[in-house]
Write an enzyme that holds these catalytic residues in place. Sequence first.
Site, PDB file in Angstrom:
ATOM      1  CB  SER A 100      37.287  71.655  53.872  1.00 55.54           C
ATOM      2  OG  SER A 100      36.643  70.402  53.614  1.00 55.54           O
ATOM      3  CB  SER A 101      41.120  68.959  57.063  1.00 57.94           C
ATOM      4  OG  SER A 101      40.438  68.704  58.159  1.00 57.94           O
ATOM      5  CB  SER A 102      41.499  64.204  54.401  1.00 62.23           C
ATOM      6  OG  SER A 102      41.393  62.924  54.605  1.00 62.23           O
ATOM      7  CG  LEU A 127      46.432  64.767  54.472  1.00 68.32           C
ATOM      8  CD1 LEU A 127      46.448  63.721  53.231  1.00 68.32           C
ATOM      9  CD2 LEU A 127      47.939  65.147  54.774  1.00 68.32           C
TER      10      LEU A 127
END
Length: 412
Positions: free
Chosen positions: A106-108, A83
């Site tokens: 940036s991500s999860s 995500l």
Amino acid sequence: MTDHAPDDRAARLRERLADRLENAGLLRSAAWRAALTAVPREVFVPAFFRRGDGPRGTLWTPALPDAEGTDAWLEDVYADETLVTQLDGGVHPGDVDGPVGGEPTSSSTLPGLVVRMLEDLAPKDGARVLEIGTGTGYSTALMCHRLGSDHVTSIEYDPAAAARARTAITSAGYTPRLIHGDGLLGDEEGGPYDHLIATCSVRTIPPAWLRQVTPGGTILTTVSGWLSGSGLARLTVGENGTAEGRFLPGMVSFMIARPHAAPALDDYSDLLRQPSDERPARHDREVFQSWIPLFLAQLAAPGAQGLSTRADGGPWLYHAIDVSSGSFATLTPTSDESGFLVRQGGPHRLWDDIEAAIDAWETAGSPPQTAFTLTVTPTEQTVRLDTPDGPSWTLPTWLPPARRTRTDTLAR
């Protein structure tokens, strides 16, 4: 270690996710299952961007629970998907009202990969772990639940991401040591550590990491570069700045650490106009679209960047451009579109090197990425193909980043 009492819906989704990852062979131990089913991912991803590709190119639409409904939004949060949480180094889902362009910064990471890497790291009870790249803080929290907050230190380079992660980790009830700073410099003050895990990729292993992990300890990181070829390596640290280990199976990639990111390709037109020679290409654009060939291309031409261009509705051209050496290779489809020609200029024949690497791999029977070993010494880092007379390639020379101000947060 903290127990949470989340709503029933999120708890059921965590159990379902754990079941799926177990069935896929990614979640392999009771300890990490307990962490996965306890840590609320929604705390770490309160909003995210959905990708959409259309006539206007790639656009990112903010996804927030108030707009979509909590149940539907939670379904997405607990999908095994990455995500995106930030664009262009500072744009977050709550900052925009509709679809926007931009590049993810940036991500999860998808939970399946996070759990698989934690299983591959295999820390034992009481082990101390240094995490490079806090990101949203989700993986940090999983480690805190498994090992205890006192055994986890995490470093984040991006100040906005670091602040958001700190808030989320504290809200979830965990108290690791959190550092805003350059993860490539590691944490001299807190070492030595038993393990180091990186959720960003690097072009070469930073010497600081080798100093800060005890001999016999583990470094787990993705080795990547400017052509986006990559592989997940698990190294056992030796004495005096040495380490060795194999690349692990599977297609694993992370955003490259920002100090290792490629320089901007600004004006390269003069470079492409220099004297060159042309020949039929034995390996063509498929190199850029196949996992191990791209990994090999990255090893063979570590200073090159990939680029595709098209002029006035003409055919797509595929370039490998090494600005530092003034070299390039351009793939052009033949007039009958039955193959490609490669035009090369500059002091290095980039495509010759790339094709030689792929030829050696094919001659060896096209083995998987697990047939490659990374060896680190104080003077060089090499990747070799572990076959009789297998070739080896040298990773780029380490250039130490400028030391940056950092802030330690003891969230206890």
